[in-house]
Design a protein around this motif. Structure first.
Motif, PDB file in Angstrom:
ATOM      1  N   ARG A  55       0.858  -1.195   0.000  1.00  0.00           N
ATOM      2  CA  ARG A  55       0.000   0.000   0.000  1.00  0.00           C
ATOM      3  C   ARG A  55       0.892   1.242   0.000  1.00  0.00           C
ATOM      4  O   ARG A  55       1.692   1.448   0.907  1.00  0.00           O
ATOM      5  CB  ARG A  55      -0.926   0.009   1.220  1.00  0.00           C
ATOM      6  N   PHE A  56       0.750   2.068  -1.035  1.00  0.00           N
ATOM      7  CA  PHE A  56       1.614   3.232  -1.228  1.00  0.00           C
ATOM      8  C   PHE A  56       0.793   4.515  -1.287  1.00  0.00           C
ATOM      9  O   PHE A  56      -0.239   4.578  -1.957  1.00  0.00           O
ATOM     10  CB  PHE A  56       2.410   3.098  -2.534  1.00  0.00           C
ATOM     11  N   LEU A  57       1.285   5.526  -0.590  1.00  0.00           N
ATOM     12  CA  LEU A  57       0.721   6.877  -0.666  1.00  0.00           C
ATOM     13  C   LEU A  57       1.690   7.716  -1.489  1.00  0.00           C
ATOM     14  O   LEU A  57       2.803   8.012  -1.040  1.00  0.00           O
ATOM     15  CB  LEU A  57       0.562   7.462   0.726  1.00  0.00           C
ATOM     16  N   CYS A  58       1.286   8.085  -2.681  1.00  0.00           N
ATOM     17  CA  CYS A  58       2.191   8.808  -3.583  1.00  0.00           C
ATOM     18  C   CYS A  58       1.732  10.250  -3.761  1.00  0.00           C
ATOM     19  O   CYS A  58       0.612  10.510  -4.193  1.00  0.00           O
ATOM     20  CB  CYS A  58       2.257   8.105  -4.937  1.00  0.00           C
ATOM     21  N   THR A  59       2.636  11.162  -3.413  1.00  0.00           N
ATOM     22  CA  THR A  59       2.364  12.595  -3.545  1.00  0.00           C
ATOM     23  C   THR A  59       3.325  13.212  -4.546  1.00  0.00           C
ATOM     24  O   THR A  59       4.540  13.064  -4.416  1.00  0.00           O
ATOM     25  CB  THR A  59       2.544  13.313  -2.190  1.00  0.00           C
ATOM     26  N   LEU A  70       3.428   4.261 -12.253  1.00  0.00           N
ATOM     27  CA  LEU A  70       3.522   3.358 -11.109  1.00  0.00           C
ATOM     28  C   LEU A  70       2.672   2.112 -11.317  1.00  0.00           C
ATOM     29  O   LEU A  70       3.118   0.990 -11.045  1.00  0.00           O
ATOM     30  CB  LEU A  70       3.074   4.082  -9.832  1.00  0.00           C
ATOM     31  N   LEU A  71       1.463   2.297 -11.818  1.00  0.00           N
ATOM     32  CA  LEU A  71       0.567   1.165 -12.018  1.00  0.00           C
ATOM     33  C   LEU A  71       0.987   0.294 -13.193  1.00  0.00           C
ATOM     34  O   LEU A  71       0.772  -0.917 -13.175  1.00  0.00           O
ATOM     35  CB  LEU A  71      -0.869   1.668 -12.203  1.00  0.00           C
ATOM     36  N   GLU A  72       1.589   0.890 -14.196  1.00  0.00           N
ATOM     37  CA  GLU A  72       2.117   0.088 -15.309  1.00  0.00           C
ATOM     38  C   GLU A  72       3.290  -0.761 -14.839  1.00  0.00           C
ATOM     39  O   GLU A  72       3.459  -1.908 -15.264  1.00  0.00           O
ATOM     40  CB  GLU A  72       2.544   1.011 -16.450  1.00  0.00           C
ATOM     41  N   HIS A  73       4.093  -0.208 -13.930  1.00  0.00           N
ATOM     42  CA  HIS A  73       5.240  -0.945 -13.390  1.00  0.00           C
ATOM     43  C   HIS A  73       4.789  -2.052 -12.440  1.00  0.00           C
ATOM     44  O   HIS A  73       5.314  -3.174 -12.491  1.00  0.00           O
ATOM     45  CB  HIS A  73       6.171   0.017 -12.653  1.00  0.00           C
ATOM     46  N   SER A  74       3.830  -1.727 -11.567  1.00  0.00           N
ATOM     47  CA  SER A  74       3.352  -2.696 -10.566  1.00  0.00           C
ATOM     48  C   SER A  74       1.828  -2.592 -10.475  1.00  0.00           C
ATOM     49  O   SER A  74       1.290  -1.896  -9.612  1.00  0.00           O
ATOM     50  CB  SER A  74       3.974  -2.391  -9.194  1.00  0.00           C
ATOM     51  N   PRO A  75       1.118  -3.264 -11.357  1.00  0.00           N
ATOM     52  CA  PRO A  75      -0.341  -3.114 -11.417  1.00  0.00           C
ATOM     53  C   PRO A  75      -1.089  -3.636 -10.205  1.00  0.00           C
ATOM     54  O   PRO A  75      -2.277  -3.335 -10.022  1.00  0.00           O
ATOM     55  CB  PRO A  75      -0.721  -3.916 -12.671  1.00  0.00           C
ATOM     56  N   PHE A 100      -8.429   4.916 -13.523  1.00  0.00           N
ATOM     57  CA  PHE A 100      -7.298   4.016 -13.327  1.00  0.00           C
ATOM     58  C   PHE A 100      -7.503   3.217 -12.041  1.00  0.00           C
ATOM     59  O   PHE A 100      -8.383   3.527 -11.236  1.00  0.00           O
ATOM     60  CB  PHE A 100      -5.998   4.829 -13.280  1.00  0.00           C
ATOM     61  N   ASP A 101      -6.691   2.193 -11.848  1.00  0.00           N
ATOM     62  CA  ASP A 101      -6.866   1.319 -10.696  1.00  0.00           C
ATOM     63  C   ASP A 101      -6.213   1.919  -9.449  1.00  0.00           C
ATOM     64  O   ASP A 101      -5.319   1.333  -8.833  1.00  0.00           O
ATOM     65  CB  ASP A 101      -6.287  -0.066 -10.994  1.00  0.00           C
ATOM     66  N   ILE A 102      -6.672   3.118  -9.111  1.00  0.00           N
ATOM     67  CA  ILE A 102      -6.215   3.806  -7.909  1.00  0.00           C
ATOM     68  C   ILE A 102      -7.221   3.508  -6.810  1.00  0.00           C
ATOM     69  O   ILE A 102      -8.426   3.710  -6.988  1.00  0.00           O
ATOM     70  CB  ILE A 102      -6.096   5.322  -8.160  1.00  0.00           C
TER      71      ILE A 102
END
Length: 249
Positions: free
Chosen positions: A167-171, A190-195, A217-219
């Protein structure tokens, strides 16, 4: 995608910073307890709290926060100056639902490994630890965004995943507090690298149109702060959105 309202605390007061700069502070005339009660009364069950004093090693806000949490059923995602495994334990035991770790995970090469080992036998531990990634032009920043890490962004994500954290919080620092739209390109990378990561977006959201753009997107969730305080997004809109989000799970 779930909307998580944000509350930043500095010296016991609700504030917002621009680009993380303490000198660019906006203070709001509402207490932490009042803000939490306002969200709860409008059907929100999850909030994101950043202790700006804690980020500088001053934990004077924590006791009052814990007392408020005990009186509410709200789930709290909390960050600010967490440097030790003992602090993580203390926060979870005090009723914090998710603990955010940032600077220590970057500056101490062993911290995440030790944290993983310490919590490996606890139920759902990885879901309750959030890895903060604060990014400026794809460079990871830490220590209040003042220092730059030589670790490449995707390499850091891979390291965390290998240790069991997902679980990542990206700002995106370029976006934070500016109300100029979210960092969609960064989240896509980020999602393309680690979906399979559980990504929490943060920074730049200015309207429900930004929320709708992120939802393509899958956020998993998005943290929203200033747009609420500046009346760009209403609590009623958040409630309606989150009810639909929950019903679609």
């Amino acid at each position: 995608m779930y909307i998580i309202p944000a509350i930043d605390i500095l010296d016991g007061k609700v504030v917002r910073l621009r680009e993380g700069d303490y000198a660019q502070k906006t203070e709001y005339n509402i207490s932490l307890a009042e803000m939490i009660a306002k969200y709860q009364s409008n059907g929100t069950d999850f909030i994101h709290i950043i202790d700006l004093n804690g980020a500088k090693g001053d934990f004077s806000n924590q006791q009052s926060l814990f007392e408020i949490i005990k009186k509410t059923e709200m789930k709290v995602q909390y960050g600010g100056g967490i440097r030790t495994i003992e602090q993580v334990n203390h926060l979870l035991d005090a009723g914090i639902h998710r603990v955010i770790v940032g600077t220590q995970a970057i500056t101490n090469p062993d911290f995440l490994r030790e944290l993983s080992m310490a919590f490996a036998k606890k139920d759902d531990y990885a879901n309750r630890i959030v890895i903060a990634i604060d990014v400026l032009d794809e460079v990871i920043k830490y220590s209040g965004w003042m220092e730059s890490s030589p670790i490449k962004l995707m390499d850091y994500v891979d390291k965390c995943l290998n240790l069991g954290f997902f679980r990542f919080l990206c700002t995106d620092i370029n976006k934070d507090g500016k109300l100029e739209g979210a960092a969609i390109d960064l989240y896509k990378k980020l999602l393309e690298h680690s979906p399979f990561i559980k990504l929490i977006a943060s920074g730049g959201v200015s309207s429900m149109d930004d929320i709708k753009a992120l939802a393509k997107f899958d956020i998993r969730s998005v943290v929203v702060g200033k747009a609420i305080y500046e009346d760009r997004i209403s609590i009623e809109e958040i409630k309606e959105w989150n009810l639909k989000a929950l019903s679609s799970i």
